[in-house]
Design an enzyme around this catalytic site. Structure first.
Site, mmCIF file in Angstrom:
data_model
loop_
_atom_site.group_PDB
_atom_site.id
_atom_site.type_symbol
_atom_site.label_atom_id
_atom_site.label_comp_id
_atom_site.label_asym_id
_atom_site.label_seq_id
_atom_site.Cartn_x
_atom_site.Cartn_y
_atom_site.Cartn_z
ATOM 1 N N GLY A 54 0.853 -1.188 0.000
ATOM 2 C CA GLY A 54 0.000 0.000 0.000
ATOM 3 C C GLY A 54 0.883 1.230 0.000
ATOM 4 N N CYS A 81 5.342 -6.027 1.556
ATOM 5 C CA CYS A 81 5.704 -4.602 1.572
ATOM 6 C C CYS A 81 5.001 -3.882 2.731
ATOM 7 C CB CYS A 81 5.418 -3.983 0.210
ATOM 8 S SG CYS A 81 6.310 -2.452 -0.040
ATOM 9 N N TYR A 82 4.036 -3.003 2.465
ATOM 10 C CA TYR A 82 3.325 -2.345 3.566
ATOM 11 C C TYR A 82 2.750 -3.392 4.519
ATOM 12 C CZ TYR A 82 -0.053 0.425 6.174
ATOM 13 O OH TYR A 82 -0.761 1.021 7.199
ATOM 14 N N HIS A 171 8.124 -7.500 -3.685
ATOM 15 C CA HIS A 171 6.843 -7.928 -4.263
ATOM 16 C C HIS A 171 7.002 -9.272 -4.978
ATOM 17 C CE1 HIS A 171 4.401 -4.360 -3.484
ATOM 18 N NE2 HIS A 171 5.563 -3.737 -3.511
ATOM 19 N N GLU A 173 4.760 -11.032 -6.233
ATOM 20 C CA GLU A 173 3.734 -11.216 -7.269
ATOM 21 C C GLU A 173 4.158 -10.672 -8.629
ATOM 22 O OE1 GLU A 173 3.731 -9.133 -4.783
ATOM 23 O OE2 GLU A 173 2.709 -7.250 -5.209
ATOM 24 N N SER A 225 -24.142 -9.751 -25.807
ATOM 25 C CA SER A 225 -23.514 -8.743 -26.674
ATOM 26 C C SER A 225 -22.575 -9.393 -27.680
ATOM 27 C CB SER A 225 -22.721 -7.769 -25.812
ATOM 28 O OG SER A 225 -21.609 -8.441 -25.229
ATOM 29 N N GLY A 226 -22.209 -10.663 -27.415
ATOM 30 C CA GLY A 226 -21.222 -11.309 -28.275
ATOM 31 C C GLY A 226 -19.818 -11.183 -27.694
ATOM 32 N N GLY A 227 -19.657 -10.429 -26.605
ATOM 33 C CA GLY A 227 -18.368 -10.325 -25.922
ATOM 34 C C GLY A 227 -18.104 -11.594 -25.116
ATOM 35 N N VAL A 228 -16.873 -11.716 -24.598
ATOM 36 C CA VAL A 228 -16.486 -12.940 -23.893
ATOM 37 C C VAL A 228 -17.381 -13.191 -22.677
ATOM 38 C CG1 VAL A 228 -14.619 -14.105 -22.662
ATOM 39 C CG2 VAL A 228 -14.095 -12.637 -24.608
ATOM 40 N N ASP A 229 -17.573 -12.157 -21.867
ATOM 41 C CA ASP A 229 -18.274 -12.377 -20.595
ATOM 42 C C ASP A 229 -19.730 -12.797 -20.811
ATOM 43 O OD1 ASP A 229 -15.896 -11.489 -19.647
ATOM 44 O OD2 ASP A 229 -16.611 -9.509 -19.059
ATOM 45 N N SER A 230 -20.440 -12.069 -21.652
ATOM 46 C CA SER A 230 -21.857 -12.436 -21.812
ATOM 47 C C SER A 230 -21.985 -13.763 -22.562
ATOM 48 C CB SER A 230 -22.672 -11.326 -22.474
ATOM 49 O OG SER A 230 -22.314 -11.151 -23.814
ATOM 50 N N SER A 231 -21.034 -14.072 -23.445
ATOM 51 C CA SER A 231 -21.101 -15.352 -24.158
ATOM 52 C C SER A 231 -20.875 -16.524 -23.208
ATOM 53 C CB SER A 231 -20.056 -15.407 -25.280
ATOM 54 O OG SER A 231 -20.348 -14.443 -26.256
ATOM 55 N N LYS A 368 -10.770 -12.664 -15.775
ATOM 56 C CA LYS A 368 -10.984 -12.865 -17.212
ATOM 57 C C LYS A 368 -10.371 -14.174 -17.723
ATOM 58 C CE LYS A 368 -12.574 -10.439 -20.805
ATOM 59 N NZ LYS A 368 -13.771 -9.588 -20.736
#
Ligand code: XMP
Length: 512
Positions: A54, A81-82, A171, A173, A225-231, A368
């Site tokens: 942070g 870190c923090y 870090h 990550e 919509s044809g996007g990844v998420d809604s598909s 995602k």
């Protein structure tokens, strides 16, 4: 019972990345604000806790803290870190501001490790870490030892193994920390005892079962919509509730070449009520004469809602409205406020106009890359699953100036050729987004023996982690040459191709 890691957020810039790293190790985790109460932490029942970095110093007046009861839960903790400094301070150590620039560390730092410590066992004694801190731990809390050091910092990592408490100044990550991934893995598996049960096929099974139970014999409506998420959301619901799902796919006629047909082909094989609304005519009518980018966006958004509203009215009341909200949407819309329904969702505005009882968000816990993996497991075609981000207003904002059917035809063909050549050259995995833009300029050229006065196509390709900043992709000249030659030769109406070499900022990814 699912194994869970809790990540307490102290406002660092890499917090989502930590969560993704944990998930990539097949361990489920959630990010929660540092103010989360002890009761909520207990209720979450984590097998381990990670404190993020942070921007604060632990001695700042409003420095974020965590309920000290967290140290009595008997659960391993990794402070980063923090988070490391906070743990040291709360457990009775002392944190000080580095007095000289030399004692502050930013960037790649040669670090020495005590490999007897569980976090570093089996790793090299010396490797590079990514540091970013101005404070350091001057006195260790009781029971702690230093288990890593750098030239400027004798306490680059600390631990009290008897209690399962670990802290690192660097870090783990970020990829710049050479053995960071292995350290996180040691924490998750060696120290917290995870087994790695978080896999998308398990998720699919349990999500399908819980959707079936929740929906019962109710009806579900989804705006596709044809996007990844809604598909992927549609595919999951199709698997779970089949014919009780209605998908309304509003095809605004502003998709790329063949895209609408691909969406239809993917969904027509399921036993669902799939409705493709071909609304190109009305969208083009709404866009006629409009040249201002924001006005185009506004009109496409409004028309989408209008078409969807008309269709949902035909259906009558539905029990559930499904949305493809994913975890980054939840995090970015204000963490800890689980009731927020994302306002900047693709189809924002829908809940108000549809007559429904409840909202279903079956992708809500997923990142995602997990959504894509789930989509593959559900049998969606790769082209849909690995689709790049595509703006809601579609090609309307990639055709500069007024949008016409003819300009859309030119753009679709040029864009298709560009994408095909990038894929043939094997560059698609390295470039995060690439597309063609049809400028509103015309230039003089010569073709055969004749003069031409035709359109200019711009190619845009960017590399980026998060689309907030981006660099233009260094596509090899010979690939650009091939794309240019093919577009000018194969797309009627284009006689010039340019390549956009603007980073974001100062440019944006899209041109409008
Ligand atoms: P910009 O142009 O702002 O784009 O640098 C960043 C990313 O966002 C995508 N984008 C959109 N996505 N609706 C969306 O769902 C939109 O209106 C929209 N505008 C831009 C863009 O393609 C890029 O990936």
């Amino acid at each position: 019972m699912r194994e869970k890691i809790l990540i307490l957020d102290f406002g660092g810039q890499y917090n989502q990345l930590i969560a993704r790293r944990v998930r990539q190790n097949h361990v489920y985790c959630e990010l929660m604000p540092h103010q989360t109460s002890l009761a909520e932490i207990k209720a979450f029942d984590p097998i381990g806790i990670i404190f993020t970095g942070g921007p604060n110093s632990v001695y700042d007046k409003d420095a974020p803290h965590v309920d000290p009861g967290v140290y009595t839960l008997g659960v391993p903790i990794l402070g980063i870190c923090y988070g490391c400094q906070l743990m040291a301070q709360q457990l009775g150590g002392e944190v000080r501001a580095a007095q000289s620039d030399a004692a502050r560390e930013y960037g790649r730092t040669a670090t020495r490790f005590d490999t007897a410590c569980g976090l570093f066992s089996g790793l090299a004694e010396r490797s590079v870490t990514w540091m970013s801190h101005g404070d350091y731990i001057a006195r260790l809390p009781e029971g702690f030892t230093a288990c890593a050091s750098s030239a400027a910092c004798p306490t680059a990592a600390i631990c009290d193994e008897s209690r399962g408490f670990y802290g690192v100044q660097f870090h783990p990550e970020v990829n710049h920390t050479e053995n960071g991934a292995a350290m996180l893995q040691s924490f998750l598996y060696g120290i917290c005892g995870a087994h790695g049960s978080w896999h998308m096929d398990n998720y699919q099974q349990s999500a399908v079962a819980s959707l079936r139970e929740r929906v019962g014999d109710g009806r579900v409506l989804l705006a596709l919509s044809g996007g990844v998420d809604s598909s992927v959301c549609a595919a999951l619901l199709a698997e779970a509730v089949g014919s009780r799902l209605t998908c309304v796919f509003v095809d605004h006629g502003l998709m790329r070449k063949d895209e609408g047909d691909r969406v239809e082909a993917a969904f027509s094989k399921w036993d669902i009520d799939f409705r493709r609304i071909n609304a190109e005519k009305r969208f083009l009518a709404r866009l006629a004469g409009v040249t201002e980018p924001e006005e185009k966006r506004k009109r496409v958004g409004e028309e989408f809602i209008r078409v969807f509203e008309e269709e949902s009215k035909k259906l009558g009341a539905v029990d559930f409205l499904a949305q493809g909200t994913i975890y980054p949407d939840v995090i970015e819309s204000g963490m800890g406020d689980a009731a927020v329904i994302k306002s900047h969702h693709n189809v924002g505005g829908l809940p108000e106009l549809v007559d429904f009882k409840e909202i279903l968000e079956p992708l809500r816990p997923l990142f995602k890359d997990e959504v894509r993996a789930l989509g593959r497991g559900l049998g969606l075609p790769e082209q849909l699953v690995s689709r790049q981000p595509f703006p809601g207003p579609g090609l309307a904002i990639r055709v500069l100036g007024e949008v016409t059917r003819e300009k859309l035809r030119i753009l679709r063909e040029a864009d298709y050729l560009f994408r095909e050549e990038i894929e043939k050259a094997g560059l698609n995995a390295q470039i995060n987004q690439y597309f063609a833009v049809l400028t509103d300029a015309r230039t003089v050229g010569v073709m055969g023996d004749g003069r031409t006065y035709d359109r200019v196509v711009a190619l845009r390709a960017v590399t980026t982690d998060d689309f907030m900043t981006a660099d233009w992709a260094r596509i090899p000249n010979e690939v650009l040459a091939r794309v240019s030659s093919r577009i000018v030769n194969e797309v009627r109406g284009v006689n010039r191709v340019v390549y956009d070499i603007t980073a974001k900022p100062p440019g944006t990814v899209e041109w409008e």
